[in-house]
Design a protein around this motif. Sequence first.
Motif, PDB file in Angstrom:
ATOM      1  N   GLU A 238     -39.710  11.588   3.695  1.00 18.80           N
ATOM      2  CA  GLU A 238     -40.233  11.361   5.056  1.00 18.80           C
ATOM      3  C   GLU A 238     -41.263  12.419   5.460  1.00 18.80           C
ATOM      4  O   GLU A 238     -42.306  12.102   6.012  1.00 18.80           O
ATOM      5  CB  GLU A 238     -39.089  11.361   6.073  1.00 18.80           C
ATOM      6  CG  GLU A 238     -38.174  10.162   5.995  1.00 18.80           C
ATOM      7  CD  GLU A 238     -38.714   8.911   6.675  1.00 18.80           C
ATOM      8  OE1 GLU A 238     -39.687   8.983   7.445  1.00 18.80           O
ATOM      9  OE2 GLU A 238     -38.143   7.838   6.420  1.00 18.80           O
ATOM     10  N   ARG A 239     -40.951  13.685   5.184  1.00 18.19           N
ATOM     11  CA  ARG A 239     -41.845  14.764   5.606  1.00 18.19           C
ATOM     12  C   ARG A 239     -43.222  14.627   4.953  1.00 18.19           C
ATOM     13  O   ARG A 239     -44.249  14.696   5.627  1.00 18.19           O
ATOM     14  CB  ARG A 239     -41.239  16.122   5.272  1.00 18.19           C
ATOM     15  CG  ARG A 239     -42.097  17.297   5.710  1.00 18.19           C
ATOM     16  CD  ARG A 239     -41.435  18.636   5.344  1.00 18.19           C
ATOM     17  NE  ARG A 239     -42.206  19.749   5.818  1.00 18.19           N
ATOM     18  CZ  ARG A 239     -43.242  20.277   5.182  1.00 18.19           C
ATOM     19  NH1 ARG A 239     -43.634  19.766   4.015  1.00 18.19           N
ATOM     20  NH2 ARG A 239     -43.891  21.317   5.688  1.00 18.19           N
ATOM     21  N   GLU A 240     -43.244  14.462   3.630  1.00 18.59           N
ATOM     22  CA  GLU A 240     -44.517  14.363   2.920  1.00 18.59           C
ATOM     23  C   GLU A 240     -45.299  13.124   3.340  1.00 18.59           C
ATOM     24  O   GLU A 240     -46.522  13.169   3.471  1.00 18.59           O
ATOM     25  CB  GLU A 240     -44.291  14.334   1.400  1.00 18.59           C
ATOM     26  CG  GLU A 240     -43.782  15.628   0.831  1.00 18.59           C
ATOM     27  CD  GLU A 240     -42.264  15.731   0.864  1.00 18.59           C
ATOM     28  OE1 GLU A 240     -41.587  14.771   1.294  1.00 18.59           O
ATOM     29  OE2 GLU A 240     -41.743  16.790   0.456  1.00 18.59           O
TER      30      GLU A 240
ATOM     31  N   MET B  76     -46.765  13.894   6.941  1.00 16.31           N
ATOM     32  CA  MET B  76     -47.498  15.125   7.171  1.00 16.31           C
ATOM     33  C   MET B  76     -48.994  14.865   7.371  1.00 16.31           C
ATOM     34  O   MET B  76     -49.644  14.280   6.506  1.00 16.31           O
ATOM     35  CB  MET B  76     -47.294  16.085   5.991  1.00 16.31           C
ATOM     36  CG  MET B  76     -47.893  17.456   6.214  1.00 16.31           C
ATOM     37  SD  MET B  76     -47.241  18.337   7.660  1.00 16.31           S
ATOM     38  CE  MET B  76     -45.541  18.613   7.174  1.00 16.31           C
TER      39      MET B  76
END
Length: 194
Positions: free
Chosen positions: A20-22, A25
């Motif tokens: 999710e983060r990548e 971002m």
Amino acid sequence: MRYLDAQRDALRWKLEGLGERELRMPMTPTGTNLLGLAKHVATVAAGYFGTCVGRPFPEPLPWNADDAEPNADMWAGPDETAESVLELWDRAWAHASATFEALPLDAPAHVPWWGDRADTTLHRLIVHMIAEVARHAGHADILRETIDGAAGLRPGVSNLPDVDEHWWADYVARLREAAEAAGTERPGQGGSGR
């Protein structure tokens, strides 16, 4: 549809294997991110191959409403997950495929935001979307390479020279040297003009 399918699949592949983060971002000063690219392309496909050809996409897309925040389709909000965006992607492209099966290429289409070119055909929308998806697949290529070094056209086809990491490091160093040697002048700046 081969070219549209190839670009669509290339963009979708760039999201595989990331968390999710990548995926969320922002990687540029304007906030470009992988999940946002997928959400945007799904939204645009739902519009062009839905409402514009008289086959509205069957679910509301609140980020695409007239009163939505600018760029709301270019990122996933806190109530959206990567899974939900990719499910939207699948539904939007299934709807597009149904449109391609239901209508001939010369079917009339109307794109209100195209101004004096608003009246067009499904064929022209497909050509437009090949360019649109290819543009965003290119964005996704750069973002993914920046995130984890993954590069290439599709699984098993890098479309890049078959060389080792040392070659790439030397190559990039040569490009950097060439850029530095070119200086910092921009067109129309500097020089005596004589």
